[in-house]
Design an enzyme around this catalytic site. Structure first.
Site, PDB file in Angstrom:
ATOM      1  N   TRP A 147       0.791  -1.219   0.000  1.00  9.92           N
ATOM      2  CA  TRP A 147       0.000   0.000   0.000  1.00  9.92           C
ATOM      3  C   TRP A 147       0.829   1.278   0.000  1.00  9.92           C
ATOM      4  O   TRP A 147       0.306   2.350  -0.216  1.00  9.92           O
ATOM      5  CB  TRP A 147      -0.912   0.023   1.232  1.00  9.92           C
ATOM      6  N   ASN A 148       2.140   1.198   0.275  1.00  6.35           N
ATOM      7  CA  ASN A 148       2.888   2.449   0.465  1.00  6.35           C
ATOM      8  C   ASN A 148       3.153   3.181  -0.845  1.00  6.35           C
ATOM      9  O   ASN A 148       3.064   4.411  -0.915  1.00  6.35           O
ATOM     10  CB  ASN A 148       4.179   2.207   1.238  1.00  6.35           C
ATOM     11  N   LYS A 171      -2.296  -9.326  -7.049  1.00  2.00           N
ATOM     12  CA  LYS A 171      -3.034  -9.194  -5.801  1.00  2.00           C
ATOM     13  C   LYS A 171      -2.505  -7.908  -5.159  1.00  2.00           C
ATOM     14  O   LYS A 171      -1.383  -7.873  -4.632  1.00  2.00           O
ATOM     15  CB  LYS A 171      -2.813 -10.410  -4.902  1.00  2.00           C
ATOM     16  N   ALA A 172      -3.295  -6.847  -5.234  1.00  2.00           N
ATOM     17  CA  ALA A 172      -2.871  -5.543  -4.734  1.00  2.00           C
ATOM     18  C   ALA A 172      -3.387  -5.329  -3.319  1.00  2.00           C
ATOM     19  O   ALA A 172      -4.196  -6.107  -2.795  1.00  2.00           O
ATOM     20  CB  ALA A 172      -3.361  -4.438  -5.668  1.00  2.00           C
ATOM     21  N   GLU A 174      -5.415  -4.067  -0.210  1.00  2.00           N
ATOM     22  CA  GLU A 174      -6.820  -3.719   0.005  1.00  2.00           C
ATOM     23  C   GLU A 174      -6.984  -2.277   0.502  1.00  2.00           C
ATOM     24  O   GLU A 174      -8.054  -1.693   0.374  1.00  2.00           O
ATOM     25  CB  GLU A 174      -7.446  -4.680   1.015  1.00  2.00           C
ATOM     26  N   GLY A 224       6.932  -6.547   0.372  1.00  2.00           N
ATOM     27  CA  GLY A 224       6.232  -6.463   1.646  1.00  2.00           C
ATOM     28  C   GLY A 224       7.138  -6.822   2.801  1.00  2.00           C
ATOM     29  O   GLY A 224       8.363  -6.675   2.732  1.00  2.00           O
ATOM     30  N   SER A 225       6.562  -7.352   3.864  1.00  2.00           N
ATOM     31  CA  SER A 225       7.298  -7.587   5.094  1.00  2.00           C
ATOM     32  C   SER A 225       8.116  -8.875   5.027  1.00  2.00           C
ATOM     33  O   SER A 225       7.834  -9.785   4.231  1.00  2.00           O
ATOM     34  CB  SER A 225       6.333  -7.670   6.277  1.00  2.00           C
ATOM     35  N   GLU A 246      11.183  -8.440  -2.359  1.00  2.00           N
ATOM     36  CA  GLU A 246      11.717  -7.162  -1.851  1.00  2.00           C
ATOM     37  C   GLU A 246      11.030  -6.929  -0.522  1.00  2.00           C
ATOM     38  O   GLU A 246       9.851  -6.597  -0.466  1.00  2.00           O
ATOM     39  CB  GLU A 246      11.441  -6.037  -2.854  1.00  2.00           C
ATOM     40  N   CYS A 280      10.494   1.637   1.916  1.00  2.00           N
ATOM     41  CA  CYS A 280      11.404   0.552   2.279  1.00  2.00           C
ATOM     42  C   CYS A 280      12.863   0.977   2.221  1.00  2.00           C
ATOM     43  O   CYS A 280      13.686   0.516   3.006  1.00  2.00           O
ATOM     44  CB  CYS A 280      11.167  -0.655   1.378  1.00  2.00           C
TER      45      CYS A 280
END
Length: 484
Positions: A147-148, A171-172, A174, A224-225, A246, A280
């Protein structure tokens, strides 16, 4: 508005659960999102398989033309989509416009590079034979974006896959559905065959398990994380899918006494507080040579105080809210822990009163290495500084986490640059500036920051599979002699 795109049409998801989308500037809901259920995901997989069969046959030149058309369409709709992005994600409108401009450049880069997905000819060992290496698309791809920077990070995956001739199921996030759907619509308007590009929103674990559990998917790209990246890599291993990860960073900044402090602070403050620090590759751990540490602090404090906290759509706002209540809540414990461990508060350190997910720009000095914030990516408007006396000390602290995405080095000494660049355990290093992202260059890290790259020639290579072809003339009954 139905925000899922499956098998050539827009429609709502059929999951019994729905997701509420919030405006981060006020904390109020702005819409509900229908999520994909298992049947929706299966339909997207089947469409991606048929879409790949059609799209891979399109010549690279034509694929590039389609991507360029998508980039033009995105430019034309830029102001509309920037407003959607700011409402959903919170960043100031100027930053949303900048993200769209960067996204256009990413799509243009992949469009042009698709025409250069060359193979090669190898000199043969046997006269009359031919050795070729072809580069073919790996197949349908699953892409997971956060989302960032929902447009930029989604576009790296979509454009890379499509440029190579792959189909893609995105898959983006939400949290930011409308802006990504608008960008996807720009791709679809360029004439893609049905199934070449799908867009899903859903319960993350359900979507990831169903997509990566399918033999149709041949590659995963995830931003993501670290914990989620580890889990997705385990899921992808069952189907031996290619993986690009990433997974964030905790970027060190090394500032030496010979650096131009005024220029360094202007650049670093801009990079640190862009998107409220939710980047990030954001500079975060500021290691400053002791003789200039106080001067650096004074300049950075002034830069923090010049920021104007406010809603992204409000004129003059230069620091928007964090994207969610969860991100806002994560800030105070990190600050409190650093202070309890001996750090000194220079600026900020609290959330303002009122609605919205805001947190004040915060500058902490003399932060000890045992403070939790020095080992945990804060992903917010938090600057951590500590002085150092020697290069060895600076490198030891800089390399003191398992993350290794980006590092920033400020020094005018060419010999010091030559020593420190190879000593920094990161995938990217910026010297005397604060940018590590360019469409022409690979973006990726090492260690817990993941592996593989997006953008640059490496970004296209990730979606291409080499095929070796060894061709002989018609067989005349004499076995060819081939050296071992």
């Amino acid at each position: 508005m139905p925000l899922l795109h499956i098998a050539g049409r827009w429609r709502a998801g059929r999951h019994e659960r729905r997701h509420t989308v919030f405006d981060p500037s006020c904390g109020q809901p702005i819409g509900e999102l229908g999520l994909a259920n298992g049947a929706d995901i299966d339909e997207a997989l089947a469409a991606a398989e048929s879409g790949f069969a059609a799209w891979r046959q399109v010549p690279a030149f034509k694929r590039g033309e389609a991507l360029l058309a998508a980039a033009r369409r995105l430019q034309q709709r830029g102001e509309e989509i920037a407003t959607l992005l700011t409402r959903e994600q919170g960043k100031p409108l100027a930053e949303a416009r900048s993200e769209i401009a960067g996204t256009v450049q990413v799509i243009q880069w992949y469009a042009e590079e698709s025409r250069r997905s060359y193979g090669r000819i190898i000199p043969p060992r046997v006269p009359g034979s031919a050795l070729q290496v072809l580069r073919e698309p790996v197949g349908p791809c699953a892409a997971f974006s956060p989302w960032n920077f929902p447009l930029m990070l989604s576009s790296r995956k979509i454009a890379g896959a499509l440029a190579a001739g792959c189909s893609v199921v995105l898959k983006a996030a939400e949290e930011t559905p409308a802006s990504v759907a608008a960008m996807v619509d720009c791709f679809l308007a360029s004439g893609l065959p049905d199934g070449a590009l799908q867009l899903l929103y859903g319960v993350p674990e359900e979507v990831s398990r169903r997509l990566l559990g399918s033999p149709i998917i041949r590659k995963l790209s995830f931003t993501g994380s670290v914990p989620v990246g580890r889990e997705l890599a385990r899921l992808a291993a069952d189907q031996l899918q290619r993986v690009t990860l990433e997974l964030g960073g905790h970027a060190p900044v090394l500032v030496f006494a010979d650096a131009n402090l005024d220029a360094a602070v202007v650049q670093l403050a801009g990079a640190k507080f862009r998107n409220a620090g939710q980047i990030c590759a954001a500079p975060t751990r500021f290691l400053v040579e002791r003789s200039v540490h106080d001067a650096f602090l004074e300049r950075m404090a002034a830069a923090c105080e010049q920021l104007r906290l406010g809603p992204g759509l409000a004129p003059g706002s230069t620091l928007g809210p964090l994207a969610s209540a969860r991100r806002q809540a994560a800030m105070q414990p990190l600050v409190d822990d650093a202070l309890a461990n001996g750090a000194r508060l220079v600026v900020g350190g609290t959330r303002p009163e009122g609605q919205g997910f805001f947190y004040r720009p915060t500058l902490l000095a003399d932060v000890p290495t045992q403070a939790r914030a020095m080992g945990t990516e804060p992903f917010g408007p938090l600057v951590l500084t500590r002085p150092f006396d020697t290069e060895a000390e600076a490198i030891a602290v800089a390399n003191g986490t398992r993350m290794g995405l980006a590092a920033y080095l400020y020094t005018d000494s060419a010999s010091r640059q030559a020593r420190l660049v190879p000593a920094l355990r990161t995938g990217m290093v910026a010297i005397n500036h604060a940018s590590v992202s360019s469409p022409e260059a690979p973006f990726g890290g090492v260690g817990d920051s993941g592996y593989g790259s997006e953008c640059g020639v490496e970004g296209l290579d990730a979606y291409l599979q080499p095929k070796f072809v060894h061709q002989f003339p018609a067989f005349d009954g004499t076995p060819p002699r081939i050296s071992p």
